[in-house]
Design a protein around this motif. Structure first.
Motif, PDB file in Angstrom:
ATOM      1  N   THR A 154       1.206  -1.491   0.165  1.00 10.51           N
ATOM      2  CA  THR A 154      -0.324  -0.147  -0.099  1.00 10.51           C
ATOM      3  C   THR A 154       0.748   1.037  -0.292  1.00 10.51           C
ATOM      4  O   THR A 154       0.344   1.556  -0.634  1.00 10.51           O
ATOM      5  N   TRP A 155       2.074   1.494   0.924  1.00  8.59           N
ATOM      6  CA  TRP A 155       2.627   2.101   1.008  1.00  8.59           C
ATOM      7  C   TRP A 155       4.230   2.229  -0.098  1.00  8.59           C
ATOM      8  O   TRP A 155       4.247   1.611  -0.542  1.00  8.59           O
ATOM      9  N   LEU A 156       4.541   3.711  -0.497  1.00  9.27           N
ATOM     10  CA  LEU A 156       5.354   4.424  -1.281  1.00  9.27           C
ATOM     11  C   LEU A 156       6.005   5.562  -0.750  1.00  9.27           C
ATOM     12  O   LEU A 156       5.495   6.069   0.337  1.00  9.27           O
ATOM     13  N   TYR A 157       7.387   4.572   0.001  1.00 14.94           N
ATOM     14  CA  TYR A 157       8.319   6.031   0.670  1.00 14.94           C
ATOM     15  C   TYR A 157       9.049   6.533   0.155  1.00 14.94           C
ATOM     16  O   TYR A 157       9.572   6.184  -1.061  1.00 14.94           O
ATOM     17  N   GLU A 158       9.333   7.703   0.511  1.00 14.39           N
ATOM     18  CA  GLU A 158      10.362   8.538  -0.063  1.00 14.39           C
ATOM     19  C   GLU A 158      11.526   9.813   1.217  1.00 14.39           C
ATOM     20  O   GLU A 158      10.826   9.045   1.860  1.00 14.39           O
ATOM     21  N   PRO A 159      12.624   9.601   0.358  1.00 17.86           N
ATOM     22  CA  PRO A 159      12.846  10.607   1.365  1.00 17.86           C
ATOM     23  C   PRO A 159      12.775  11.887   2.074  1.00 17.86           C
ATOM     24  O   PRO A 159      11.604  12.452   1.425  1.00 17.86           O
ATOM     25  N   LYS A 160      12.423  12.560   3.326  1.00 19.95           N
ATOM     26  CA  LYS A 160      12.201  13.341   3.698  1.00 19.95           C
ATOM     27  C   LYS A 160      12.638  14.826   3.460  1.00 19.95           C
ATOM     28  O   LYS A 160      13.224  14.687   4.011  1.00 19.95           O
ATOM     29  N   TRP A 161      12.701  15.462   2.824  1.00 22.35           N
ATOM     30  CA  TRP A 161      13.193  16.842   1.650  1.00 22.35           C
ATOM     31  C   TRP A 161      13.426  18.004   3.416  1.00 22.35           C
ATOM     32  O   TRP A 161      12.239  18.312   3.268  1.00 22.35           O
TER      33      TRP A 161
END
Length: 353
Positions: free
Chosen positions: A32-39
């Motif tokens: 379900t999740w797509l993970y990204e770096p937090k800028w």
């Protein structure tokens, strides 16, 4: 802000994230999740309609005048009609790795056009896009995130002349996201954001989740500023000792209750250093010279504070008071107690798309 005629027009409140304690795992079955770096920069919505480019901050502030090089890049690098959501940052070289430099980014907000133009050349910004709200004549806000992500890549990634405006990385692997959480901090990033791949774009709603770095440090109280009301302590100034035995100011702590402000004033007033007069604060982009006066105090008190990151020997953001530490000697509060992230080059984060 310049007028534009797009499927999605300003003002738009960006979609937000709520804090959670850890990277959420994928449910069994389909991820379900797509993970990204937090800028960690300035949130920005970029609207391009031909030659017209508008840039709005999270609060609706016109950012185009402060980042003319980004406006030029939007005209050169983006499709004619597009709306992107992303983050502005300033990359700087620290030793042999590039990191996001919050101080350099903060200095870009300046009233003088001559200085804006100079900094645009000296400390050029980049934009990391992580969502697309419109492309061509299509309003994408009602589409699932994975559709908007594909539009973002069509607008940014794969364009050979794209250098200033990039696309954020994503993964659906929880283990990879957890590794990113640790490794990418060395490039000046702030944590991990998880997005539901099927979610619509909901302006102003906290529909995403974020995991940020949180740590604690024991610091010496070296001064205070009076609250703007004139009663009580508005903020504490904090210090740490270096290897040379000198103490350096590393940041501040504020957001106290009315009762706590008065309690702190009663505690610290008798500790003012002779002659007990306020010293002028350093001018910043938020205040002019002659303001921000503070009272230095004897470096006798130690307290524990929560913080997220250090940059250039100082806390990047305001820190949170947790508790007094009467068991700690002030001289024992040194930089060595701080967790320092491994160096990780910012452009390695971007180039592995």
């Amino acid at each position: 802000m310049k007028p534009v005629d797009l499927p999605v027009n300003p003002p738009i409140a960006p979609m937000l994230a709520k804090a959670v304690a850890s990277v959420p795992p994928q449910p069994e079955g389909t991820p379900t999740w797509l993970y990204e770096p937090k800028w960690d920069g300035f949130r920005v919505l970029i609207f391009r309609d031909g030659d017209e480019v508008a840039m709005a901050s999270r609060g609706g502030k016109d950012l185009a005048r402060y980042f003319p090089e980004v406006v030029a890049a939007a005209r050169a690098e983006l499709p004619d009609r597009v709306v992107l959501d992303g983050e502005i940052g300033v990359p700087r070289l620290f030793g042999d790795v590039h990191r996001l430099d919050w101080d350099a980014l903060s200095q870009r907000i300046h009233p003088a056009k001559s200085r804006i133009d100079m900094l645009a050349e000296k400390t050029p910004a980049l934009v990391v896009g992580f969502d697309a709200l419109a492309l061509g004549d299509a309003d994408l806000m009602g589409e699932p995130f994975e559709v908007r992500r594909a539009a973002l890549l069509a607008a940014v990634a794969g364009r050979p002349n794209t250098r200033t405006i990039r696309a954020s990385r994503v993964t659906d692997d929880t283990g990879v996201a957890q590794r990113w959480f640790s490794a990418f901090e060395g490039a000046g990033l702030d944590g991990i954001v998880a997005k539901d791949r099927g979610a619509r774009y909901l302006p102003g709603k906290r529909e995403m989740v974020k995991v940020k770095h949180k740590r604690t440090a024991d610091c010496v109280v070296i001064g205070y500023r009076v609250h703007k009301s004139g009663r009580g302590v508005g903020s504490l100034l904090l210090g740490l000792y270096g290897d040379d035995g000198d103490i350096a100011m590393v940041g501040g702590s504020s957001a106290f209750s009315d009762a706590k402000r008065l309690e702190l004033q009663d505690l610290l007033e008798p500790m003012r250093l002779d002659p007990g007069q306020p010293r002028p604060g350093e001018p910043t982009r938020w205040r002019q010279a002659g303001t921000g006066e503070f009272y230095p105090v004897r470096p006798d008190l130690v307290a524990e504070f929560a913080y997220d990151q250090m940059e250039n020997g100082r806390f990047r953001h305001t820190v949170k008071f947790l508790r007094w530490r009467p068991d700690r000697e002030p001289q024992s509060c040194r930089y060595g107690q701080l967790e320092v992230p491994l160096g990780y080059d910012l452009y390695s984060v971007l180039e592995e798309l």
